[in-house]
Design an enzyme around this catalytic site. Structure first.
Site, PDB file in Angstrom:
ATOM      1  N   ASP A 285     -28.284 -60.005  31.531  1.00 54.28           N
ATOM      2  CA  ASP A 285     -27.330 -59.120  30.861  1.00 54.28           C
ATOM      3  C   ASP A 285     -27.409 -59.389  29.365  1.00 54.28           C
ATOM      4  O   ASP A 285     -27.869 -60.453  28.934  1.00 54.28           O
ATOM      5  CB  ASP A 285     -25.913 -59.382  31.387  1.00 54.28           C
ATOM      6  N   TYR A 460     -22.486 -55.023  29.352  1.00 45.37           N
ATOM      7  CA  TYR A 460     -22.496 -54.227  30.592  1.00 45.37           C
ATOM      8  C   TYR A 460     -23.895 -53.725  30.950  1.00 45.37           C
ATOM      9  O   TYR A 460     -24.053 -52.626  31.461  1.00 45.37           O
ATOM     10  CB  TYR A 460     -21.517 -53.046  30.506  1.00 45.37           C
ATOM     11  N   HIS A 461     -24.926 -54.546  30.717  1.00 43.53           N
ATOM     12  CA  HIS A 461     -26.308 -54.151  30.970  1.00 43.53           C
ATOM     13  C   HIS A 461     -26.934 -55.030  32.056  1.00 43.53           C
ATOM     14  O   HIS A 461     -27.999 -55.608  31.868  1.00 43.53           O
ATOM     15  CB  HIS A 461     -27.125 -54.245  29.682  1.00 43.53           C
ATOM     16  N   ALA A 462     -26.293 -55.126  33.200  1.00 46.59           N
ATOM     17  CA  ALA A 462     -26.782 -55.984  34.280  1.00 46.59           C
ATOM     18  C   ALA A 462     -28.048 -55.401  34.905  1.00 46.59           C
ATOM     19  O   ALA A 462     -28.108 -54.206  35.217  1.00 46.59           O
ATOM     20  CB  ALA A 462     -25.706 -56.135  35.347  1.00 46.59           C
TER      21      ALA A 462
END
Length: 539
Positions: A285, A460-462
């Site tokens: 992330d 919020y970039h999993a």
């Protein structure tokens, strides 16, 4: 298909174009027909609203002072594309060439560029890098704030070239962000891909449908068991089960279904159907920190978001689609090399003429302010997603392990120093007030790192929890089929083998576009099709 997020909406559209394919989409969330979703600035309201958001929290992390960090994920038609910050960023060509070099043939930049272009409806028209007429609208900012103009000019003074198209030939530089906004309204994957085709007779979309497990018989995924309004259903797949539930819920569902690390599953009392150690491993992330200043000499978005001015802004948005409510949270982006010896940028910046309480996106401050966030685009730290129990209603344990790697710690400090350099430019002299975060007293590398540990947060970039590859630890192959099982694919951000140098939504749309061609070809040839047909049982 499990999930009607970014990937699921693309697949629903593209697969149902073939009238011979029947598609059932199961989405745990509800409708996206709400003003908070439709208005771009509504992300401030959906951010912690369980009507639209899974509202997860990470496990306490040693790299972030033992904090548990709020971890939003979309739970609504459109998934996270219905609650995200609207930024359309693809990444560097090298990102996808690296995927191919890792053994994922067919995923190089030359291979995937046509799928980026096919998905896109660029407001400025098509060219060698952009598409026009696709389902996903991508626009330029509608209003250029004077503080943003000064920031861009100041970045040029600091040696960062102006770049009008970071999604074109070169990413490095500074310029306005491209956004998934059309005529002042959010243009999510649901808006672009799903809603225009909802009336197709071969497409069925169920909301409030929580998938409990994948049903497996004799080494083949045959369907799913799901719950809706307290009633349990079992649907059988005539061809394939496709997981598009995202980098958190996809590995969690696999584990609940007995597909994952055998030791973990046995500890939880889940029968092991397929021992795949990589399911839930490799979580990556983006971890961001922010530099915040007061602003003098100009109004900012803070003052426009309260009192009579806010009501005027609402009326303006309803009438014209412009003004405050049509803004994305970040206006200007910069892609910078933290050290001159690097070949490509490794830092991404987001600038906005606004500031938030404690520097984290949420409540706007009353005083005029500006914020510059930064993250390392290709983090080295890896974490995991693990089921806590066999109960499908229990949220998974999410551990990103932020700042676990020394490279990540060094890069975040360099990012803060670069941020201060950009905000100290002569061009911002007339607007720059005092620095409120991290504050003038924070100077040394150790102090900057301590600030990053205490105040940083997820972007919020999993990705990466069902990694694509050809090695034993990979969960899916380049065809996105789950290894060792028939009739099961994963199509979402969890398959990314490494982090893209970008926000992740654009790449997720591309993955689904490419996967739709794979799945349609398999349907055309009958490859892997079981003898039984589709159907739904109720209990």
């Amino acid at each position: 298909m499990v999930g009607a997020g970014s990937a699921g909406c693309v697949l629903a559209n593209r697969l149902s174009q073939d009238p011979r394919i029947r598609v059932l989409v199961l989405e745990a969330g509800g409708s996206d027909a709400h003003p908070y979703v439709r208005a771009p600035v509504g992300f401030l309201k959906t951010f912690q609203d369980p009507r639209f958001n899974w509202c997860y929290t990470t496990e306490p992390g040693p790299g972030v002072d033992g904090r548990a960090i709020f971890f939003p994920r979309g739970k609504v038609l459109g998934g996270s594309s219905s609650i995200n910050g609207h930024l359309y960023v693809r990444g560097q060509a090298r990102d996808f060439d690296t995927w191919a070099q890792m053994g994922n043939r067919g995923w190089s930049y030359d291979d995937v560029l046509p799928y980026f272009r096919r998905a896109e409806d660029r407001s400025s028209g098509a060219d060698d890098f952009h598409g026009s007429g696709g389902p996903q609208h991508v626009s330029d900012i509608h209003e250029r704030h004077p503080v943003c103009e000064a920031f861009i000019a100041g970045a040029e003074q600091a040696g960062v070239p102006r770049n009008p198209d970071y999604n074109g030939a070169v990413q490095e530089g500074v310029g306005y962000y491209q956004r998934t906004i059309r005529k002042g309204r959010r243009h999510s994957a649901a808006t672009g891909f799903l809603h225009p085709v909802r009336n197709r007779p071969n497409l069925r979309v169920e909301t409030g449908a929580h998938v409990l497990r994948i049903d497996v018989e004799d080494g083949r995924a045959t369907g799913v068991t799901w719950r809706q309004h307290g009633k349990v259903h079992r649907s059988r797949a005539g061809a394939e089960v496709v997981l598009a539930a995202g980098a958190i819920n996809t590995p969690h569902l696999l584990q609940l279904s007995g597909i994952g690390p055998a030791g973990l599953l046995r500890d939880l009392g889940i029968p092991v159907l397929r021992d795949l150690a990589g399911v839930g491993a490799g979580l990556q992330d983006h971890y961001a920190v922010r530099v915040v200043h007061r602003v003098t000499g100009s109004a900012t978005l803070n003052e426009r978001a309260r009192g009579p001015r806010l009501w005027w802004e609402i009326a303006r948005w309803l009438a014209t689609g412009g003004g405050l409510l049509a803004f994305s949270p970040a206006h200007v982006g910069a892609f910078v090399r933290s050290r001159p010896e690097l070949e490509l940028p490794d830092l991404q910046f987001v600038f906005t003429p606004a500031s938030y309480t404690d520097g984290v996106v949420g409540q706007l401050q009353r005083e005029p302010g500006m914020t510059l966030g930064v993250w390392q685009m290709r983090p080295e730290s890896r974490g995991h997603v693990r089921a806590r129990s066999a109960d499908p209603d229990a949220p998974p344990a999410i551990q990103p392990n932020y700042l676990a790697d020394e490279i990540d710690r060094r890069s975040i400090v360099e990012g803060l120093r670069w941020g201060r350099r950009l905000l100290a430019s002569p061009a911002l002299e007339g607007y720059r007030g005092p620095e409120t975060l991290p504050g003038a007293a924070v100077r040394s590398d150790d102090e900057l790192l301590a600030y990053a540990r205490a105040k940083g947060a997820t972007v919020y970039h999993a990705i990466g929890t069902c990694r694509m590859g050809t090695d034993p630890e990979a969960v899916v192959g380049p065809d996105l089929r789950v290894r060792g099982l028939e009739g099961l694919r994963v199509v979402d951000a969890s398959v990314m083998p490494t982090m893209v140098s970008a926000n992740t939504n654009a790449a997720t749309l591309m993955i689904a576009e490419k996967a739709s061609d794979m799945i349609r070809e398999a349907a055309r040839t009958g490859a892997g099709r079981p003898a039984s047909g589709t159907g739904t049982e109720h209990s």
